[in-house]
Design a protein around this motif. Structure first.
Motif, PDB file in Angstrom:
ATOM      1  N   VAL A   1       0.844  -1.198   0.000  1.00  0.00           N
ATOM      2  CA  VAL A   1       0.000   0.000   0.000  1.00  0.00           C
ATOM      3  C   VAL A   1       0.877   1.245   0.000  1.00  0.00           C
ATOM      4  N   ALA A   2       1.897   1.253   0.859  1.00  0.00           N
ATOM      5  CA  ALA A   2       2.782   2.411   0.932  1.00  0.00           C
ATOM      6  C   ALA A   2       3.492   2.668  -0.391  1.00  0.00           C
ATOM      7  N   ALA A   3       3.984   1.606  -1.026  1.00  0.00           N
ATOM      8  CA  ALA A   3       4.677   1.769  -2.302  1.00  0.00           C
ATOM      9  C   ALA A   3       3.728   2.295  -3.372  1.00  0.00           C
ATOM     10  N   PHE A   4       2.508   1.766  -3.390  1.00  0.00           N
ATOM     11  CA  PHE A   4       1.511   2.182  -4.372  1.00  0.00           C
ATOM     12  C   PHE A   4       1.183   3.664  -4.210  1.00  0.00           C
ATOM     13  N   VAL A   5       1.000   4.087  -2.970  1.00  0.00           N
ATOM     14  CA  VAL A   5       0.628   5.482  -2.709  1.00  0.00           C
ATOM     15  C   VAL A   5       1.823   6.413  -2.911  1.00  0.00           C
ATOM     16  N   ASN A   6       3.000   5.964  -2.557  1.00  0.00           N
ATOM     17  CA  ASN A   6       4.185   6.801  -2.781  1.00  0.00           C
ATOM     18  C   ASN A   6       4.481   7.000  -4.260  1.00  0.00           C
ATOM     19  N   ALA A   7       3.888   6.170  -5.121  1.00  0.00           N
ATOM     20  CA  ALA A   7       4.014   6.365  -6.572  1.00  0.00           C
ATOM     21  C   ALA A   7       3.020   7.409  -7.085  1.00  0.00           C
ATOM     22  N   GLY A   8       2.230   7.984  -6.178  1.00  0.00           N
ATOM     23  CA  GLY A   8       1.316   9.054  -6.562  1.00  0.00           C
ATOM     24  C   GLY A   8      -0.134   8.657  -6.661  1.00  0.00           C
ATOM     25  N   ASN A   9      -0.456   7.420  -6.313  1.00  0.00           N
ATOM     26  CA  ASN A   9      -1.832   6.938  -6.395  1.00  0.00           C
ATOM     27  C   ASN A   9      -2.559   7.102  -5.065  1.00  0.00           C
ATOM     28  N   ASP A  10      -3.872   7.304  -5.132  1.00  0.00           N
ATOM     29  CA  ASP A  10      -4.720   7.292  -3.947  1.00  0.00           C
ATOM     30  C   ASP A  10      -5.276   5.887  -3.749  1.00  0.00           C
ATOM     31  N   ALA A  11      -5.491   5.492  -2.484  1.00  0.00           N
ATOM     32  CA  ALA A  11      -5.980   4.145  -2.196  1.00  0.00           C
ATOM     33  C   ALA A  11      -6.996   4.178  -1.064  1.00  0.00           C
ATOM     34  N   VAL A  12      -8.069   3.395  -1.228  1.00  0.00           N
ATOM     35  CA  VAL A  12      -8.978   3.115  -0.119  1.00  0.00           C
ATOM     36  C   VAL A  12      -8.707   1.669   0.280  1.00  0.00           C
ATOM     37  N   VAL A  13      -8.252   1.481   1.500  1.00  0.00           N
ATOM     38  CA  VAL A  13      -7.776   0.186   1.978  1.00  0.00           C
ATOM     39  C   VAL A  13      -8.813  -0.402   2.929  1.00  0.00           C
ATOM     40  N   ASP A  14      -9.194  -1.621   2.639  1.00  0.00           N
ATOM     41  CA  ASP A  14     -10.251  -2.344   3.348  1.00  0.00           C
ATOM     42  C   ASP A  14      -9.566  -3.452   4.152  1.00  0.00           C
ATOM     43  N   ASP A  15      -9.437  -3.232   5.471  1.00  0.00           N
ATOM     44  CA  ASP A  15      -8.621  -4.142   6.277  1.00  0.00           C
ATOM     45  C   ASP A  15      -9.275  -4.375   7.637  1.00  0.00           C
ATOM     46  N   MET A  16      -8.698  -5.321   8.375  1.00  0.00           N
ATOM     47  CA  MET A  16      -9.170  -5.657   9.707  1.00  0.00           C
ATOM     48  C   MET A  16      -7.949  -5.790  10.604  1.00  0.00           C
ATOM     49  N   GLN A  17      -7.875  -4.967  11.638  1.00  0.00           N
ATOM     50  CA  GLN A  17      -6.709  -4.967  12.514  1.00  0.00           C
ATOM     51  C   GLN A  17      -6.812  -6.152  13.482  1.00  0.00           C
ATOM     52  N   LEU A  18      -6.299  -7.288  13.044  1.00  0.00           N
ATOM     53  CA  LEU A  18      -6.400  -8.516  13.821  1.00  0.00           C
ATOM     54  C   LEU A  18      -5.409  -8.563  14.980  1.00  0.00           C
ATOM     55  N   ASP A  19      -4.454  -7.653  14.982  1.00  0.00           N
ATOM     56  CA  ASP A  19      -3.393  -7.673  15.984  1.00  0.00           C
ATOM     57  C   ASP A  19      -2.940  -6.220  16.188  1.00  0.00           C
ATOM     58  N   PRO A  20      -2.672  -5.793  17.441  1.00  0.00           N
ATOM     59  CA  PRO A  20      -2.203  -4.413  17.664  1.00  0.00           C
ATOM     60  C   PRO A  20      -0.947  -4.070  16.877  1.00  0.00           C
ATOM     61  N   ASN A  21      -0.101  -5.066  16.618  1.00  0.00           N
ATOM     62  CA  ASN A  21       1.121  -4.798  15.860  1.00  0.00           C
ATOM     63  C   ASN A  21       0.830  -4.401  14.417  1.00  0.00           C
ATOM     64  N   PHE A  22      -0.331  -4.801  13.902  1.00  0.00           N
ATOM     65  CA  PHE A  22      -0.671  -4.437  12.527  1.00  0.00           C
ATOM     66  C   PHE A  22      -0.816  -2.922  12.400  1.00  0.00           C
ATOM     67  N   LEU A  23      -1.472  -2.302  13.382  1.00  0.00           N
ATOM     68  CA  LEU A  23      -1.644  -0.851  13.341  1.00  0.00           C
ATOM     69  C   LEU A  23      -0.290  -0.155  13.468  1.00  0.00           C
ATOM     70  N   SER A  24       0.574  -0.670  14.340  1.00  0.00           N
ATOM     71  CA  SER A  24       1.909  -0.088  14.478  1.00  0.00           C
ATOM     72  C   SER A  24       2.669  -0.160  13.157  1.00  0.00           C
ATOM     73  N   ASP A  25       2.491  -1.266  12.438  1.00  0.00           N
ATOM     74  CA  ASP A  25       3.175  -1.414  11.153  1.00  0.00           C
ATOM     75  C   ASP A  25       2.609  -0.442  10.132  1.00  0.00           C
ATOM     76  N   TYR A  26       1.288  -0.214  10.153  1.00  0.00           N
ATOM     77  CA  TYR A  26       0.697   0.793   9.265  1.00  0.00           C
ATOM     78  C   TYR A  26       1.282   2.180   9.560  1.00  0.00           C
ATOM     79  N   LEU A  27       1.418   2.514  10.842  1.00  0.00           N
ATOM     80  CA  LEU A  27       1.956   3.822  11.208  1.00  0.00           C
ATOM     81  C   LEU A  27       3.361   3.999  10.646  1.00  0.00           C
ATOM     82  N   THR A  28       4.156   2.938  10.680  1.00  0.00           N
ATOM     83  CA  THR A  28       5.510   2.998  10.129  1.00  0.00           C
ATOM     84  C   THR A  28       5.490   3.065   8.601  1.00  0.00           C
ATOM     85  N   ALA A  29       4.710   2.178   7.984  1.00  0.00           N
ATOM     86  CA  ALA A  29       4.690   2.088   6.523  1.00  0.00           C
ATOM     87  C   ALA A  29       4.148   3.362   5.882  1.00  0.00           C
TER      88      ALA A  29
END
Length: 209
Positions: free
Chosen positions: A96-124
């Protein structure tokens, strides 16, 4: 390329209506926005790595495994991720980060199954404009949807009902039980046009240890 695109990140439990809202956002938003979904990555796994109560050590347990569980509310099913499943979802977030950093907009449909997933999103997604939206629905409606939709496992929504939103802070919250898909999408697009200051991701980043 003028700079990174923007992200609308939808978070909600199974059957909450995330995909329907994402598609409505695509219809209503004047500028193009790519739909990227957890289900797309799950379905891209080899069949043997999409487990159904697969025992430890098997490919199904190493990927994305749906297992029976017992909770105070009753019996249900939960999603358990093995090393292959976790690596796949880490790849999704950074894709997702690579796609958006190429200039594209994205609507991401996800489920935070683990607290670490959100932390990884914050980093990415650091440095990218993100609108973080909660897609909510009451439990009775979720259970009804699970019984009516093919390919859904009864009890999955109930098991993940609270944990999916644990530790999250949102820019906008909508309920698919009381609002139409169009109303949900419109509310999220209003938040995108007029984001709060600071945004939810900025506040969550400040909380990071």
């Amino acid at each position: 390329m003028s700079g990174p695109g923007r992200v609308i990140l939808l978070n909600g439990t199974s059957s909450a209506g995330k995909t329907t809202v994402a598609r409505m956002i695509q219809q209503l938003r004047p500028d193009p926005i790519q739909h990227i979904a957890l289900d797309q990555f799950r379905d891209g796994l080899p069949d043997r790595f999409r487990g159904l109560n697969s025992p430890d050590g098997t490919p199904g347990a190493r990927g994305l495994n749906v297992v029976p569980v017992h909770t105070p509310e009753g019996s249900g099913t939960a999603v358990r991720l093995g090393d292959v499943g976790r690596r796949m979802l880490t790849g999704m977030r950074h894709a997702v980060a690579a796609f958006v950093n190429a200039g594209n907009d994205a609507v991401v449909d996800d489920m935070q199954l683990d607290p670490n997933f959100l932390s990884d999103y914050l980093t990415a997604l650091s440095g990218i404009e993100v609108i973080f939206a909660a897609i909510r629905c009451d439990l009775a409606t979720l259970r009804q949807r699970e019984t009516e939709r093919p390919g859904r496992f009864p009890g999955t929504a109930a098991v993940h009902f609270h944990s999916t939103h644990s530790g999250c802070l949102y820019d906008v919250e909508v309920s698919t039980a009381t609002m139409s898909p169009r109303q949900c999408a419109e509310a999220i697009l209003v938040a995108e046009r007029n984001p709060p200051n600071p945004r939810a991701f900025e506040q969550l980043e400040a909380r990071q240890p």
